[in-house]
Design an enzyme around this catalytic site. Structure first.
Site, mmCIF file in Angstrom:
data_model
loop_
_atom_site.group_PDB
_atom_site.id
_atom_site.type_symbol
_atom_site.label_atom_id
_atom_site.label_comp_id
_atom_site.label_asym_id
_atom_site.label_seq_id
_atom_site.Cartn_x
_atom_site.Cartn_y
_atom_site.Cartn_z
ATOM 1 N N ASP A 1 0.720 -1.019 -0.123
ATOM 2 C CA ASP A 1 -0.024 0.233 0.188
ATOM 3 C C ASP A 1 0.725 1.260 0.100
ATOM 4 O OD1 ASP A 1 -2.348 1.597 0.523
ATOM 5 O OD2 ASP A 1 -3.118 0.020 1.565
ATOM 6 N N GLU B 1 -6.834 3.528 -5.856
ATOM 7 C CA GLU B 1 -7.564 3.958 -5.050
ATOM 8 C C GLU B 1 -8.550 5.367 -5.745
ATOM 9 O OE1 GLU B 1 -9.803 4.225 -0.611
ATOM 10 O OE2 GLU B 1 -7.747 5.134 -1.098
ATOM 11 N N HIS C 1 -10.922 -2.611 4.061
ATOM 12 C CA HIS C 1 -10.874 -2.144 5.360
ATOM 13 C C HIS C 1 -11.659 -0.481 5.639
ATOM 14 C CE1 HIS C 1 -7.911 0.057 3.009
ATOM 15 N NE2 HIS C 1 -7.830 1.005 3.852
HETATM 16 C C1 NOJ Z 1 -7.809 5.490 1.926
HETATM 17 C C2 NOJ Z 1 -7.389 4.579 2.808
HETATM 18 O O1 NOJ Z 1 -8.232 3.303 2.311
HETATM 19 C C3 NOJ Z 1 -8.132 4.876 4.465
HETATM 20 O O2 NOJ Z 1 -8.057 3.688 5.139
HETATM 21 C C4 NOJ Z 1 -7.231 5.996 4.932
HETATM 22 O O3 NOJ Z 1 -7.923 6.320 5.978
HETATM 23 C C5 NOJ Z 1 -7.313 7.126 3.904
HETATM 24 N N1 NOJ Z 1 -7.179 6.586 2.553
HETATM 25 C C6 NOJ Z 1 -6.292 8.134 4.254
HETATM 26 O O4 NOJ Z 1 -5.031 7.722 3.905
#
Ligand code: NOJ
Length: 543
Positions: free
Chosen positions: A95, A250, A325
């Site tokens: 990640d 994402e 998550h």
């Molecule tokens: C997306 C992540 O999946 C999430 O868990 C996180 O809180 C935010 N981005 C900030 O990094």
């Protein structure tokens, strides 16, 4: 390997398996379970952030990109995990959180001490009349700006105030980012998941304006002006120099067109992306922190269909998933985890695993792990949830009302320790895990494997089917209209084969005529009736 061959399994590292019994999952714990994952039939593991962090947002606030979070182990544990996974033909996807760093990162600390060089790694701005530079709000609530008195400057944070956004306009910053990514690629990491990557291009300073319509500023930084340039550069300077590396972005609040550009191979940006609109179908009036009394499958189906067809037409590629998550468990959200546990777990698995794209399985869904069903506010841990609690309290909601909402929406729902067996703490650890999980239906891998109907075995079967079948990997998709919102039907086909995926998304029988003389490939119920579908029945037929 090609992108259509990947089956990814996301591990929330903190909650998967604790090898040293401190209540926190770790890298050695994951290593122990590699044979299990191989048996399931996956070939990639995505690890949520494993780097040194003050843990304000469970690792999405990185203090040092080159160091392993000591709660999770050491660099040599990580190297061993890579090696062990490789033995089982499993690759590791890391990640990459490159929209922001922790405010504990040494760049930020130097910026606070007054270094102009490092202030330029972030967005430090003058306020306007004692107010922040813009009215934008943070995705975790409150202003997106934090004031630093001794500098008389504000810095931007789209997430918590401990997560400062970094400035991709700055070439030096970009060079540092590429160095980080290459460091991990050199180690043999074969996959990268880029956190909120379509938010990295902020507007030019002269265009930092108040958002008069929504007050959130999203339109100023989502899919920003230079995003495609940054991604192309990232691609060129890092992962395209390594064999067989796959990337997933994402893509927060993106649109069809931008998504298609990011993941079309001819653009040399990313291999695939996540979208979230199908999950937002339980937001009331677009508001996450609301209680949704019913499920809107009409909207849910429409979103999936629209996105699938558009991306097919534009040769782009979706990373399909229902849980991760940041989301509640989909069995509790869309299915019925009490009465139809096996049927709803398997029905929704079929739904997304056979779509055009790459499936991303979230740890625990292969045994039907459910939401938390907490009875006290204090049982929640997540920063987004605790902020939401404060906000809802300020709106005069009672604790009971809030509990109902956060039990449905909190990200903690998807972060419970994996329930491996029937020992104390479900075999996750010998000590009390970092997050309380009551496991009210006593769902464990051990129990699942003893059941006549095992969800794990069903996942094995459908993953095998997908992996052995070119039509599911590369075939076209089309959707079959029904006038029943609870029935979802799509086809995967190519010159040689044609499969129909027929799903009843509800807990009631639904009338539906199935053609006789068809070949049934998958059925999650013992019987097939040609006139109706049973609750959560999922069948795949060859036409
Ligand atoms: C997306 C992540 O999946 C999430 O868990 C996180 O809180 C935010 N981005 C900030 O990094």
């Amino acid at each position: 390997m090609k992108k259509e061959d990947l089956v990814v399994y996301e591990i929330y590292v903190k909650s998967f398996n604790d090898s040293n019994d401190d209540g926190i999952g770790d890298l050695n714990g994951i290593k122990e379970k590699i044979p299990y994952l191989r048996k399931l039939g996956i070939n990639y593991i995505w690890l949520t952030p494993i780097y040194q962090t003050p843990n304000i947002d469970n690792g999405y606030d990185i203090e040092n990109y080159y160091k392993i979070n000591p709660d999770y182990g050491t660099m040599s544990d990580f190297n061993n995990l890579l090696k062990e996974a490789k033995k089982y033909k499993i690759n590791i996807m890391l990640d990459m959180v490159l929209n922001h760093t922790s405010t504990q990162h040494h760049w930020f600390k130097k910026a606070l001490k007054g270094s102009k060089k490092y202030q330029n790694y972030y967005f430090f701005e003058k306020g306007k009349n004692n107010k922040p530079p813009t009215n934008w709000t943070s995705k975790f609530g409150g202003s997106a700006w934090e004031y630093i008195k001794k500098l008389d400057l504000w810095y931007l944070h789209l997430f918590s105030k401990q997560q400062a956004d970094i400035n991709w306009e700055n070439k030096k910053l970009r060079a540092e980012v590429f160095k980080i990514v290459n460091f991990w690629l050199k180690k043999g990491v074969k996959g990268l998941r880029f956190d909120v990557i379509n938010l990295i291009s902020k507007p030019e300073k002269k265009n930092w304006k108040n958002d008069l319509k929504y007050n959130d500023g999203k339109k100023f930084y989502t899919d920003g002006k230079n995003i495609n340039f940054y991604l192309k550069e990232l691609n060129k300077k890092t992962f395209s120099n390594y064999e067989n590396v796959f990337t997933v972005g994402e893509l927060s609040s993106t649109n069809l067109k931008h998504f298609a550009n990011y993941s079309n191979p001819k653009n040399k940006e990313l291999d695939m992306g996540f979208i979230f609109y199908h999950l937002k179908t339980d937001y009331i009036d677009n508001h996450k922190w609301s209680y949704a009394p019913t499920k809107d499958f009409k909207k849910f189906k429409e979103v999936i269909e629209t996105w699938q067809l558009y991306q097919q037409k534009h040769n782009s590629w979706i990373a399909n998933f229902l849980s991760n998550h940041d989301q509640p468990r989909h069995i509790s959200r869309f299915g019925n985890d009490k009465i139809y546990h096996y049927q709803s777990a398997t029905c929704f698995a079929v739904l997304y695993i056979f779509l055009r794209g790459t499936p991303f399985i979230y740890y625990g869904e292969e045994i039907g792990q459910t939401n938390l069903y907490n009875t006290k506010i204090e049982e929640f841990n997540d920063i987004e949830t605790t902020n939401a609690y404060k906000k809802l309290r300020s709106e005069n909601k009672t604790d009971d009302q809030i509990l109902k909402i956060i039990n449905q929406k909190s990200r903690d729902n998807g972060r419970s320790p994996f329930a491996w067996n029937n020992k104390k703490y479900y075999g996750f650890s010998e000590t009390r895990p970092w997050l309380k999980y009551k496991n009210i239906y006593n769902i464990t891998l051990e129990n699942d494997l003893k059941n006549k109907n095992s969800i794990f075995k069903f996942y094995q079967e459908i993953l095998r089917l997908r992996q052995q079948n070119k039509t599911f990997k590369l075939g076209k998709i089309k959707f079959i209209e029904t006038n029943n919102d609870n029935i979802f039907i799509y086809e995967r086909y190519d010159d040689q084969k044609n499969y129909q995926i027929i799903l009843n998304l509800s807990d009631k029988k639904q009338n539906y005529k199935i053609k006789e003389n068809i070949k049934i490939i998958i059925n999650n119920h013992e019987k097939l009736n040609f006139n109706f579908l049973n609750p959560y029945q999922a069948i795949i037929v060859e036409c």
